[in-house]
Write a protein that holds these residues in place. Structure first.
Motif: not given
Length: 503
Positions: A132-133, A146-147, A151-154
């Protein structure tokens, strides 16, 4: 790993007032797999996940995680036990950085101070691992949706999750972003993480699932390996065969055309080029999956949402419904979907709630006349069979079905020609639903017309004359209810789902 299943939810039952949301549902998830959860809106998928995540308590049943029985009091406890959830609605602190959002409530400390360097390094490692950039120091609100979703997945991964629940994670992603998400899901699987994946999108389900569980009306219907399924079979399992609900019979046929909507598009890119007519005494349904643009059509007709282009003609004459006030002057009324949030004043009386939309008829010499308010409201209470101790009762103390009847009464007192109903029977028990349908039938028998959004296909088929189907912001067809069935509607709803959204 000794256990065949990382998670077993057995015989889960959950009842809300008047509604059995879950009825002895069982879900078993194997380690390192993607287990998809499917069903129509209202089938109980999110409720089941909220029971797992400690948002709701169980009435019956048990949850076994990694071989031991658990019962989480709240989401924080679920997270400590390595169960995390990526919600459909992003809940982030937008004016704080990415790294602060990921470690919110558990910042790494150095003595009494937050260890910002460690927080940065830990965040960078998780983001790099997931490809994730995003710079950990970026303010979250500056990111694309989308980012923020990534972030929620991270954040879910940062809890060393063994199980990650993803609720409609691709609803706001482009194709490339979806491909990246699927890559991340593959990486998580390789690490032994299990994903519970809720989605309406058939192609996605077929592409990434190992197993699929299908729910209907709060019950478990089937769990199958994805190899045994195809789209048709999933649709059949989701919608079932026969319509068990009973709907009151209609006595009157619709008359001449009342409303003509041509090439209607909304201001924000939600729907475009919608065309339909509405006849006097007709109930027109609007079907489609969540996010298809159904509510937005009603909001545009009622002047809550700005239209980009297109025309609305009433009795052959073009009208401007630029604001709700203008729409009401033209004889429109709207019941919103979120009854509790924007439909009622919960702490105020039935009298107040039923007359607030139009106080003019109750004015005498510049003052409100209690007597004329009570007379008008009591008449509606009788007509709509509202179960209430009286007009002075607080509306918040009534059942959902009776609150909905009061809202009907509020709009009927404005004497509308066209009623816009958004999910009018949502969260209402079967008996009250029948009464709402009866009210709708009585209204169209009087010559009023109704446009109704519903997520329940049997309801649309049972109540409406015709059904307009929306798919991803586009019109996918208009069907005569007498000639359509649930599979026809479902296939039309999915027509443009894999295409990009409306620009």
């Amino acid at each position: 790993m000794g256990n065949k299943y990382i998670l077993e939810m057995k015989d889960i039952t959950k009842t809300f007032p008047g509604v059995k949301a879950l009825d002895h549902v069982t879900l078993r998830v194997r380690p390192g797999t993607v287990h998809s959860l499917m069903g129509e809106n209202g089938a109980g998928k999110s409720t089941l996940m909220n029971c797992l995540f400690g948002i709701y308590s169980l009435d019956e049943g048990e949850i076994i995680l990694d071989g031991r029985k658990v019962s989480f009091e709240n989401p924080a406890e679920a997270l400590r036990n390595h169960v995390s959830m990526v919600h459909q609605e992003l809940n982030q602190v937008l004016d704080r950085s990415v790294m602060e959002n990921i470690w919110l409530g558990r910042f790494p400390m150095k003595g009494v101070f937050v260890d910002h360097q460690k927080m940065y390094d830990d965040t960078k490692k998780i983001l790099d691992d997931l490809d994730i950039k995003v710079d950990p120091k970026t303010i979250t609100g500056a990111l694309q949706v989308a980012d923020r979703q990534m972030l929620e997945i991270a954040k879910a991964v940062s809890y060393n999750a063994k199980i990650v629940v993803m609720d409609e994670p691709t609803s706001s992603l482009t194709e490339d972003e979806v491909a990246h998400l699927f890559k991340i899901i593959g990486m998580l699987k390789d690490k032994g993480v299990s994903i519970i994946y809720i989605s309406h999108k058939m192609e996605e389900i077929m592409q990434i699932s190992d197993e699929v569980t299908i729910m209907r009306d709060g019950k478990w219907v089937a769990t199958e390996s994805v190899h045994n399924l195809d789209t048709d079979k999933i649709i059949r399992l989701m919608v079932g065969r026969e319509l068990k609900e009973r709907y009151p019979k209609r006595s009157v046929k619709p008359g001449e055309t009342l409303l003509t909507v041509s090439k209607l598009s909304s201001m924000t890119p939600k729907f475009k080029n919608v065309n339909f007519t509405l006849r006097k005494g007709e109930i027109l349904g609007i079907a489609g999956l969540v996010g298809a643009g159904r509510t937005e059509i009603l909001e545009t007709l009622f002047g809550i949402r700005a239209k980009r282009d297109g025309s609305i003609r009433l009795n052959g004459k073009e009208i401007d419904n630029g604001t709700p006030e203008k729409a009401m002057k033209h004889g429109f009324a709207m019941l919103t979907e979120e009854r509790r949030r924007d439909g009622i004043f919960a702490d105020l009386s039935v009298y107040f709630n039923m007359t607030i939309a139009n106080l003019n008829p109750y004015m005498k010499h510049g003052f409100l006349s209690d007597k004329s308010i009570q007379k008008a409201v009591n008449k509606e209470i009788d007509k709509l069979h509202v179960k209430t101790p009286g007009g002075k009762a607080k509306i918040g103390t009534l059942s959902g079905g009776n609150q909905q009847k009061v809202i009907f009464g509020k709009w009927l007192l404005t004497d509308p020609e066209i009623l816009l109903l958004d999910e009018p029977t949502r969260g209402i028990d079967v008996g009250a639903k029948y009464e709402i349908y009866q009210i709708m039938n009585d209204l169209v028998a009087e010559g009023k017309s109704i446009i109704m959004v519903s997520s329940e296909m049997p309801e649309l088929l049972g109540v409406c004359d015709r059904i307009l189907v929306m798919s991803n912001g586009r019109q996918a067809g208009i069907f005569e209810s007498s000639e359509a069935d649930q599979v026809t509607l479902m296939e039309a709803s999915a027509k443009y789902v894999s295409a990009g959204g409306v620009e």
